[in-house]
Write an enzyme that holds these catalytic residues in place. Sequence first.
Site, PDB file in Angstrom:
ATOM      1  N   CYS A  21      33.496  50.507  51.222  1.00  0.00           N
ATOM      2  CA  CYS A  21      34.807  49.910  51.483  1.00  0.00           C
ATOM      3  C   CYS A  21      35.818  50.264  50.401  1.00  0.00           C
ATOM      4  O   CYS A  21      37.010  50.002  50.553  1.00  0.00           O
ATOM      5  CB  CYS A  21      34.671  48.394  51.602  1.00  0.00           C
ATOM      6  SG  CYS A  21      33.833  47.875  53.120  1.00  0.00           S
ATOM      7  N   ASP A  41      35.440  37.549  55.339  1.00  0.00           N
ATOM      8  CA  ASP A  41      34.483  38.205  54.447  1.00  0.00           C
ATOM      9  C   ASP A  41      35.230  39.007  53.391  1.00  0.00           C
ATOM     10  O   ASP A  41      36.337  39.486  53.599  1.00  0.00           O
ATOM     11  CB  ASP A  41      33.450  39.049  55.193  1.00  0.00           C
ATOM     12  CG  ASP A  41      34.031  40.164  56.031  1.00  0.00           C
ATOM     13  OD1 ASP A  41      35.266  40.263  56.141  1.00  0.00           O
ATOM     14  OD2 ASP A  41      33.250  40.954  56.584  1.00  0.00           O
ATOM     15  N   LYS A  88      38.741  52.485  51.477  1.00  0.00           N
ATOM     16  CA  LYS A  88      39.794  51.971  52.353  1.00  0.00           C
ATOM     17  C   LYS A  88      41.164  52.442  51.875  1.00  0.00           C
ATOM     18  O   LYS A  88      41.402  52.590  50.673  1.00  0.00           O
ATOM     19  CB  LYS A  88      39.784  50.432  52.340  1.00  0.00           C
ATOM     20  CG  LYS A  88      38.833  49.779  53.312  1.00  0.00           C
ATOM     21  CD  LYS A  88      39.075  48.269  53.316  1.00  0.00           C
ATOM     22  CE  LYS A  88      38.268  47.585  54.397  1.00  0.00           C
ATOM     23  NZ  LYS A  88      38.559  46.134  54.440  1.00  0.00           N
ATOM     24  N   ASP A 115      31.865  41.287  60.300  1.00  0.00           N
ATOM     25  CA  ASP A 115      33.162  40.837  60.812  1.00  0.00           C
ATOM     26  C   ASP A 115      33.013  39.862  61.974  1.00  0.00           C
ATOM     27  O   ASP A 115      33.845  38.969  62.158  1.00  0.00           O
ATOM     28  CB  ASP A 115      34.007  42.037  61.248  1.00  0.00           C
ATOM     29  CG  ASP A 115      34.557  42.826  60.079  1.00  0.00           C
ATOM     30  OD1 ASP A 115      34.647  42.258  58.978  1.00  0.00           O
ATOM     31  OD2 ASP A 115      34.905  44.008  60.261  1.00  0.00           O
ATOM     32  N   ASP A 138      43.234  39.606  60.047  1.00  0.00           N
ATOM     33  CA  ASP A 138      41.932  38.949  60.150  1.00  0.00           C
ATOM     34  C   ASP A 138      40.818  39.980  60.304  1.00  0.00           C
ATOM     35  O   ASP A 138      41.060  41.184  60.414  1.00  0.00           O
ATOM     36  CB  ASP A 138      41.926  37.957  61.318  1.00  0.00           C
ATOM     37  CG  ASP A 138      41.155  36.689  60.994  1.00  0.00           C
ATOM     38  OD1 ASP A 138      40.122  36.797  60.309  1.00  0.00           O
ATOM     39  OD2 ASP A 138      41.586  35.605  61.407  1.00  0.00           O
ATOM     40  N   ASP A 139      39.574  39.492  60.317  1.00  0.00           N
ATOM     41  CA  ASP A 139      38.415  40.380  60.298  1.00  0.00           C
ATOM     42  C   ASP A 139      38.152  41.067  61.630  1.00  0.00           C
ATOM     43  O   ASP A 139      37.550  42.139  61.669  1.00  0.00           O
ATOM     44  CB  ASP A 139      37.169  39.593  59.879  1.00  0.00           C
ATOM     45  CG  ASP A 139      37.313  39.023  58.481  1.00  0.00           C
ATOM     46  OD1 ASP A 139      37.384  39.822  57.530  1.00  0.00           O
ATOM     47  OD2 ASP A 139      37.366  37.797  58.340  1.00  0.00           O
TER      48      ASP A 139
END
Length: 351
Positions: A20, A230, A23, A94, A53-54
């Site tokens: 991640c 998360d 990103k 997620d 949001d996830d």
Amino acid sequence: MNDTIASTVRLTQYSHGAGCGCKISPKVLEKILHSDMEKWVDPHLLVGNETKDDAAVYDIGNGIGIISTTDFFMPIVDDPFDFGRIAATNAISDIFAMGGKPIMAIAILGFPIKLLPPEVAQRIVDGGRFACRQAGITLAGGHSIDAPEPIFGLAVTGIINTDKVKKNASATAGCKLFLTKPLGIGVLTTAEKKGKLKAEHQGLATEVMCQMNTIGAKFAEIAGISAMTDVTGFGLLGHLSELCEGSGVRAEVYFDKIKTLDGVQRYIEKGCIPGGTERNFESYGHKIGAMSDLQKAILCDPQTSGGLLIAVDADSEQQVLEIAADDSIELFEVGRLFAKEHDSPILITVL
């Protein structure tokens, strides 16, 4: 190439980013997603991308919502099987972060076919398949392309009762903030990529990244959890700032209560700080109060398959702690939410 040879490949040497941490920064992503097109509003879309949001949630009627998400990245560890397992666990998270139950996944694979043999890709996909089995779902298909760097992830579909959805923009003042996993994944994986990771810390980050956030589905049953998300590539402060911004609250983070993986501070002192840490801070640092360099290195550290951040009211705190203990999860408090001070641009104060 057999499995033994495949396991000796150092996948992190074939990618410019890691997990991640690769990103696109929040600041740049905001520019990419900006559009002058007229917005079409679907009344059945309960959660879209307005609050970052996830996952998306779509109301299909009879109190049932479909959750849809996708997540993929470049290798964060060298072992192909572990890479696939981590990437899949991260994507499935997620669904749990919304309080839902995953029901199906399809794979996303980019692979440099002229640089690495197909047996390596097979191990990556097997790792993803293993994680899906752990989550109780099938890896039902997917799509692959020839790419200059290895990429793997999932598109995951989940299901939830619409009155149980946990959002990142519904937090209320007075709630305590808890996290389900320690921080420092970006630091340890950077140390591994630089060849500085000590033998006693080998596999430590992988073990944490492979822990499935299944407890999110149980948290959905607790009304006193006002928000949940998360913690992944934008670091704790990045995802907390999204929660605060969307909910209209501010937060205090208690640095002395933050738990980190073993050796994190030592590796920070050795310069094992991922590039994503500074990109994160550049994107949202203006929303954060003064911090030391150590605080920034830990709190902005990009996590891959990180823990769930939950906002819990006082009446539900004991119930939440008991549910976590039953799942052998050691929750730790990271801060508290307060009413927003309208004349201040600061959303988070680190104490």
